[in-house]
Design a protein around this motif. Structure first.
Motif, PDB file in Angstrom:
ATOM      1  N   ASN A  90       9.120  -7.307  13.169  1.00  0.00           N
ATOM      2  CA  ASN A  90       9.754  -6.029  13.484  1.00  0.00           C
ATOM      3  C   ASN A  90       8.942  -5.403  14.622  1.00  0.00           C
ATOM      4  O   ASN A  90       7.738  -5.192  14.470  1.00  0.00           O
ATOM      5  CB  ASN A  90       9.731  -5.135  12.245  1.00  0.00           C
ATOM      6  CG  ASN A  90      10.293  -3.761  12.492  1.00  0.00           C
ATOM      7  OD1 ASN A  90      10.326  -3.271  13.614  1.00  0.00           O
ATOM      8  ND2 ASN A  90      10.729  -3.118  11.423  1.00  0.00           N
ATOM      9  N   PRO A  91       9.565  -5.105  15.774  1.00  0.00           N
ATOM     10  CA  PRO A  91       8.812  -4.594  16.918  1.00  0.00           C
ATOM     11  C   PRO A  91       7.980  -3.343  16.613  1.00  0.00           C
ATOM     12  O   PRO A  91       6.905  -3.150  17.185  1.00  0.00           O
ATOM     13  CB  PRO A  91       9.887  -4.282  17.958  1.00  0.00           C
ATOM     14  CG  PRO A  91      11.048  -5.127  17.571  1.00  0.00           C
ATOM     15  CD  PRO A  91      10.982  -5.271  16.073  1.00  0.00           C
ATOM     16  N   LYS A  92       8.436  -2.515  15.706  1.00  0.00           N
ATOM     17  CA  LYS A  92       7.697  -1.292  15.377  1.00  0.00           C
ATOM     18  C   LYS A  92       6.433  -1.586  14.572  1.00  0.00           C
ATOM     19  O   LYS A  92       5.552  -0.743  14.469  1.00  0.00           O
ATOM     20  CB  LYS A  92       8.592  -0.321  14.606  1.00  0.00           C
ATOM     21  CG  LYS A  92       9.728   0.211  15.451  1.00  0.00           C
ATOM     22  CD  LYS A  92      10.598   1.148  14.660  1.00  0.00           C
ATOM     23  CE  LYS A  92      11.733   1.642  15.544  1.00  0.00           C
ATOM     24  NZ  LYS A  92      12.637   2.529  14.830  1.00  0.00           N
ATOM     25  N   MET A  93       6.351  -2.761  13.994  1.00  0.00           N
ATOM     26  CA  MET A  93       5.205  -3.130  13.147  1.00  0.00           C
ATOM     27  C   MET A  93       4.282  -4.140  13.829  1.00  0.00           C
ATOM     28  O   MET A  93       3.340  -4.640  13.218  1.00  0.00           O
ATOM     29  CB  MET A  93       5.707  -3.726  11.826  1.00  0.00           C
ATOM     30  CG  MET A  93       6.594  -2.820  11.010  1.00  0.00           C
ATOM     31  SD  MET A  93       5.708  -1.410  10.372  1.00  0.00           S
ATOM     32  CE  MET A  93       4.550  -2.207   9.285  1.00  0.00           C
ATOM     33  N   GLN A  94       4.542  -4.436  15.088  1.00  0.00           N
ATOM     34  CA  GLN A  94       3.837  -5.500  15.795  1.00  0.00           C
ATOM     35  C   GLN A  94       2.312  -5.363  15.740  1.00  0.00           C
ATOM     36  O   GLN A  94       1.621  -6.304  15.374  1.00  0.00           O
ATOM     37  CB  GLN A  94       4.314  -5.525  17.248  1.00  0.00           C
ATOM     38  CG  GLN A  94       3.676  -6.590  18.091  1.00  0.00           C
ATOM     39  CD  GLN A  94       4.291  -6.632  19.473  1.00  0.00           C
ATOM     40  OE1 GLN A  94       5.491  -6.459  19.637  1.00  0.00           O
ATOM     41  NE2 GLN A  94       3.469  -6.869  20.458  1.00  0.00           N
ATOM     42  N   ARG A  95       1.778  -4.216  16.088  1.00  0.00           N
ATOM     43  CA  ARG A  95       0.317  -4.031  16.097  1.00  0.00           C
ATOM     44  C   ARG A  95      -0.290  -4.245  14.718  1.00  0.00           C
ATOM     45  O   ARG A  95      -1.333  -4.878  14.589  1.00  0.00           O
ATOM     46  CB  ARG A  95      -0.052  -2.642  16.610  1.00  0.00           C
ATOM     47  CG  ARG A  95       0.048  -2.523  18.091  1.00  0.00           C
ATOM     48  CD  ARG A  95      -0.537  -1.227  18.553  1.00  0.00           C
ATOM     49  NE  ARG A  95      -0.458  -1.159  20.000  1.00  0.00           N
ATOM     50  CZ  ARG A  95      -0.428  -0.076  20.696  1.00  0.00           C
ATOM     51  NH1 ARG A  95      -0.482   1.092  20.086  1.00  0.00           N
ATOM     52  NH2 ARG A  95      -0.362  -0.096  22.011  1.00  0.00           N
ATOM     53  N   ASP A  96       0.333  -3.713  13.689  1.00  0.00           N
ATOM     54  CA  ASP A  96      -0.193  -3.862  12.333  1.00  0.00           C
ATOM     55  C   ASP A  96      -0.186  -5.322  11.890  1.00  0.00           C
ATOM     56  O   ASP A  96      -1.148  -5.802  11.286  1.00  0.00           O
ATOM     57  CB  ASP A  96       0.614  -3.021  11.337  1.00  0.00           C
ATOM     58  CG  ASP A  96       0.398  -1.534  11.521  1.00  0.00           C
ATOM     59  OD1 ASP A  96      -0.670  -1.146  12.049  1.00  0.00           O
ATOM     60  OD2 ASP A  96       1.290  -0.760  11.141  1.00  0.00           O
ATOM     61  N   VAL A  97       0.896  -6.027  12.201  1.00  0.00           N
ATOM     62  CA  VAL A  97       0.995  -7.427  11.807  1.00  0.00           C
ATOM     63  C   VAL A  97      -0.071  -8.250  12.544  1.00  0.00           C
ATOM     64  O   VAL A  97      -0.775  -9.059  11.928  1.00  0.00           O
ATOM     65  CB  VAL A  97       2.409  -7.993  12.058  1.00  0.00           C
ATOM     66  CG1 VAL A  97       2.442  -9.496  11.850  1.00  0.00           C
ATOM     67  CG2 VAL A  97       3.428  -7.307  11.162  1.00  0.00           C
ATOM     68  N   ILE A  98      -0.219  -8.034  13.829  1.00  0.00           N
ATOM     69  CA  ILE A  98      -1.222  -8.777  14.602  1.00  0.00           C
ATOM     70  C   ILE A  98      -2.625  -8.486  14.070  1.00  0.00           C
ATOM     71  O   ILE A  98      -3.441  -9.402  13.917  1.00  0.00           O
ATOM     72  CB  ILE A  98      -1.122  -8.438  16.108  1.00  0.00           C
ATOM     73  CG1 ILE A  98       0.182  -9.005  16.671  1.00  0.00           C
ATOM     74  CG2 ILE A  98      -2.319  -8.998  16.871  1.00  0.00           C
ATOM     75  CD1 ILE A  98       0.496  -8.553  18.067  1.00  0.00           C
ATOM     76  N   ARG A  99      -2.899  -7.244  13.745  1.00  0.00           N
ATOM     77  CA  ARG A  99      -4.207  -6.874  13.194  1.00  0.00           C
ATOM     78  C   ARG A  99      -4.476  -7.625  11.894  1.00  0.00           C
ATOM     79  O   ARG A  99      -5.549  -8.169  11.682  1.00  0.00           O
ATOM     80  CB  ARG A  99      -4.284  -5.359  12.992  1.00  0.00           C
ATOM     81  CG  ARG A  99      -5.635  -4.852  12.527  1.00  0.00           C
ATOM     82  CD  ARG A  99      -5.690  -3.334  12.422  1.00  0.00           C
ATOM     83  NE  ARG A  99      -4.492  -2.684  11.923  1.00  0.00           N
ATOM     84  CZ  ARG A  99      -4.128  -2.634  10.635  1.00  0.00           C
ATOM     85  NH1 ARG A  99      -4.857  -3.197   9.722  1.00  0.00           N
ATOM     86  NH2 ARG A  99      -3.020  -2.014  10.267  1.00  0.00           N
ATOM     87  N   ARG A 100      -3.455  -7.688  11.030  1.00  0.00           N
ATOM     88  CA  ARG A 100      -3.625  -8.389   9.754  1.00  0.00           C
ATOM     89  C   ARG A 100      -3.761  -9.898   9.955  1.00  0.00           C
ATOM     90  O   ARG A 100      -4.557 -10.555   9.282  1.00  0.00           O
ATOM     91  CB  ARG A 100      -2.477  -8.064   8.804  1.00  0.00           C
ATOM     92  CG  ARG A 100      -2.551  -6.635   8.259  1.00  0.00           C
ATOM     93  CD  ARG A 100      -1.569  -6.415   7.116  1.00  0.00           C
ATOM     94  NE  ARG A 100      -0.191  -6.650   7.479  1.00  0.00           N
ATOM     95  CZ  ARG A 100       0.663  -5.707   7.899  1.00  0.00           C
ATOM     96  NH1 ARG A 100       0.282  -4.451   7.978  1.00  0.00           N
ATOM     97  NH2 ARG A 100       1.903  -6.005   8.204  1.00  0.00           N
ATOM     98  N   LEU A 101      -2.999 -10.447  10.882  1.00  0.00           N
ATOM     99  CA  LEU A 101      -3.090 -11.884  11.150  1.00  0.00           C
ATOM    100  C   LEU A 101      -4.476 -12.263  11.672  1.00  0.00           C
ATOM    101  O   LEU A 101      -5.020 -13.297  11.271  1.00  0.00           O
ATOM    102  CB  LEU A 101      -2.020 -12.314  12.162  1.00  0.00           C
ATOM    103  CG  LEU A 101      -0.579 -12.363  11.666  1.00  0.00           C
ATOM    104  CD1 LEU A 101       0.367 -12.577  12.830  1.00  0.00           C
ATOM    105  CD2 LEU A 101      -0.402 -13.437  10.604  1.00  0.00           C
ATOM    106  N   THR A 102      -5.033 -11.457  12.549  1.00  0.00           N
ATOM    107  CA  THR A 102      -6.335 -11.786  13.142  1.00  0.00           C
ATOM    108  C   THR A 102      -7.459 -11.749  12.107  1.00  0.00           C
ATOM    109  O   THR A 102      -8.529 -12.299  12.354  1.00  0.00           O
ATOM    110  CB  THR A 102      -6.688 -10.868  14.321  1.00  0.00           C
ATOM    111  OG1 THR A 102      -6.679  -9.509  13.890  1.00  0.00           O
ATOM    112  CG2 THR A 102      -5.705 -11.041  15.460  1.00  0.00           C
TER     113      THR A 102
END
Length: 161
Positions: A90-102
């Motif tokens: 979801n484009p609105k959640m992109q930063r949060d998802v990337i942070r969790r993935l890293t």
């Protein structure tokens, strides 16, 4: 009469690009051994320790160097299972998802890609059970819309070693 070496005019440092051959040599030495001491780096480069410290500080400040890591030997690196995971977010959640993935230690690479998925992740897990748990964890992250996984059966060419 002594001749002075003419120094080029100061140019702005472009982000993510080494400034000169000394920077490139320093980066190459760090890629070979990121734990090399500053004193040894200076000796190998033929410059003062303080010069190495200043170069490192500038390379880090300009995001040319963004971190230091551990590379596993081929025996340790070949153990386990590797998988490519296409991830739609979801484009609105992109930063949060990337942070969790890293934060996942099994994540080896994460690339934004064109096409069917938003990101392609490369995961390496010690067992298929751990890979399965990772895939569940990624799929359950808020903002992840869907994933598709391809497990690596054999690595035919690897030029990243």
């Amino acid at each position: 009469m002594a001749t002075r070496k003419r120094t080029p005019e100061k140019q702005p440092i472009p982000l993510a690009a080494p400034k000169d051959s000394l920077d490139r040599e320093l980066i190459a030495l760090l890629q070979a051994n990121a734990r090399e001491s500053v004193a040894n780096l200076g000796r190998k480069l033929g410059v003062a320790r303080t010069t190495v410290l200043a170069r490192l500080a500038r390379l880090e400040a300009t995001s040319v160097i963004v971190g230091y890591t551990v590379r596993l030997g081929s025996e340790a690196a070949e153990q386990g299972v590797q998988a490519y995971v296409g991830i739609s977010i979801n484009p609105k959640m992109q930063r949060d998802v990337i942070r969790r993935l890293t934060r996942l230690p099994e994540l080896r690479q994460l690339a934004s890609v064109s096409g069917e998925f938003d990101y392609m992740a490369l995961l390496r897990a010690p067992t298929t059970m751990r890979l399965d748990a990772l895939l569940d964890e990624i799929g359950e992250m808020e903002g992840v819309l869907r994933t598709t996984t391809s497990v690596v059966l054999a690595l035919r060419v690897d030029r990243n070693a």
